[in-house]
Scaffold this active site. Structure first.
Site, PDB file in Angstrom:
ATOM      1  N   ASP A 203       9.589 -59.971  28.810  1.00  0.00           N
ATOM      2  CA  ASP A 203       8.936 -59.642  30.071  1.00  0.00           C
ATOM      3  C   ASP A 203       9.374 -60.661  31.128  1.00  0.00           C
ATOM      4  O   ASP A 203       8.979 -61.831  31.075  1.00  0.00           O
ATOM      5  CB  ASP A 203       7.412 -59.657  29.900  1.00  0.00           C
ATOM      6  N   ASP A 206       6.484 -62.469  33.104  1.00  0.00           N
ATOM      7  CA  ASP A 206       5.752 -63.444  32.283  1.00  0.00           C
ATOM      8  C   ASP A 206       6.601 -64.684  32.017  1.00  0.00           C
ATOM      9  O   ASP A 206       6.113 -65.821  32.067  1.00  0.00           O
ATOM     10  CB  ASP A 206       5.328 -62.820  30.961  1.00  0.00           C
TER      11      ASP A 206
HETATM   12  N1  URA Z   1      10.266 -55.238  32.476  1.00  0.00           N
HETATM   13  C1  URA Z   1      10.502 -56.424  31.857  1.00  0.00           C
HETATM   14  O1  URA Z   1      10.082 -57.463  32.340  1.00  0.00           O
HETATM   15  N2  URA Z   1      11.213 -56.423  30.721  1.00  0.00           N
HETATM   16  C2  URA Z   1      11.716 -55.306  30.168  1.00  0.00           C
HETATM   17  O2  URA Z   1      12.377 -55.380  29.121  1.00  0.00           O
HETATM   18  C3  URA Z   1      11.461 -54.083  30.821  1.00  0.00           C
HETATM   19  C4  URA Z   1      10.740 -54.077  31.977  1.00  0.00           C
END
Ligand code: URA
Length: 212
Positions: A203, A206
């Site tokens: 992510d 994050d």
């Molecule tokens: N958003 C993200 O941060 N990571 C992904 O793999 C897909 C969408």
């Protein structure tokens, strides 16, 4: 992926090197953010390769000459909140005079559909070139929604920049907006059932902000 997809894979060794570093799960928040900034500044060179220059008269210590400069104010970086922020910072380090727009979109965790909660753009978009930034082109829902929204304001041009995408993301953009070029440092294997790109980097928001 269609052979004629409007996609630019930026395979410069420095970009690939830094992308590999930031994919690694043990990279700290601090280093992740720094690497996203650095890769984004490098991507900017390729993305902005064709922006117009105009002549200016300048004086060197020796004589007058005609130099060439860009008009940074004609350029708008549009960050898709929140993860676009990292790319935005890197791009602004190269073009500090650019204008900035923000689009707030979140992914509904059940449907993965993009829901808009914020939209703020500079005036006179019809006279400006827009570069939309978001690190991950995954399902393509946010990217397509952002381009839909920006097209309502008829900018001179629209480009889309991400760090990573996958065949599903490329296809979604190609279907909805084949006229919008996508610049990316990698096209990964696939999307998983949660809408994450694999192998990916996790992510992006994050990891950038240390929120998990
Ligand atoms: N958003 C993200 O941060 N990571 C992904 O793999 C897909 C969408």
């Amino acid at each position: 992926m269609a052979d004629n997809a409007n996609i630019h894979l930026i395979d410069h060794p420095l970009v690939q090197h830094k992308l590999t570093l930031l994919r690694q799960k043990e990279v700290s928040t601090n280093n992740f953010r720094r690497l996203v900034n650095e890769v984004s500044a490098l991507l900017a060179y390729e993305v902005l390769r064709d922006i117009p220059l105009h002549d200016v008269e300048i004086e060197t210590p020796l004589e007058t000459m005609t130099g060439r400069v860009i008009d940074g104010k004609k350029l708008v970086f549009v960050s898709i909140l929140r993860a676009g922020t990292g790319i935005l910072d890197g791009m602004l380090s190269v073009v500090p005079g650019a204008r900035v727009g923000h689009i707030g979109l979140y992914r509904d965790p059940k449907t993965l559909i993009a829901v808009e909660y914020y939209f703020k753009m500079p005036q006179d978009l019809a006279e400006r070139d827009v570069v939309i930034v978001d690190p991950m082109l995954a399902t393509g829902h946010s990217a397509v929604a952002a381009v839909d929204r920006l097209k309502e304001l008829s900018p001179k041009s629209i480009k889309f920049v991400c760090l990573l995408t996958c065949p599903e993301g490329v296809a979604a953009m190609q279907d909805a907006h084949p006229d919008v070029p996508v610049y990316t440092a990698a096209i990964d294997r696939e999307l998983d059932e949660h809408g994450y790109i694999v192998p990916g980097l996790g992510d992006a928001g994050d990891r950038m902000f240390g929120t998990k």
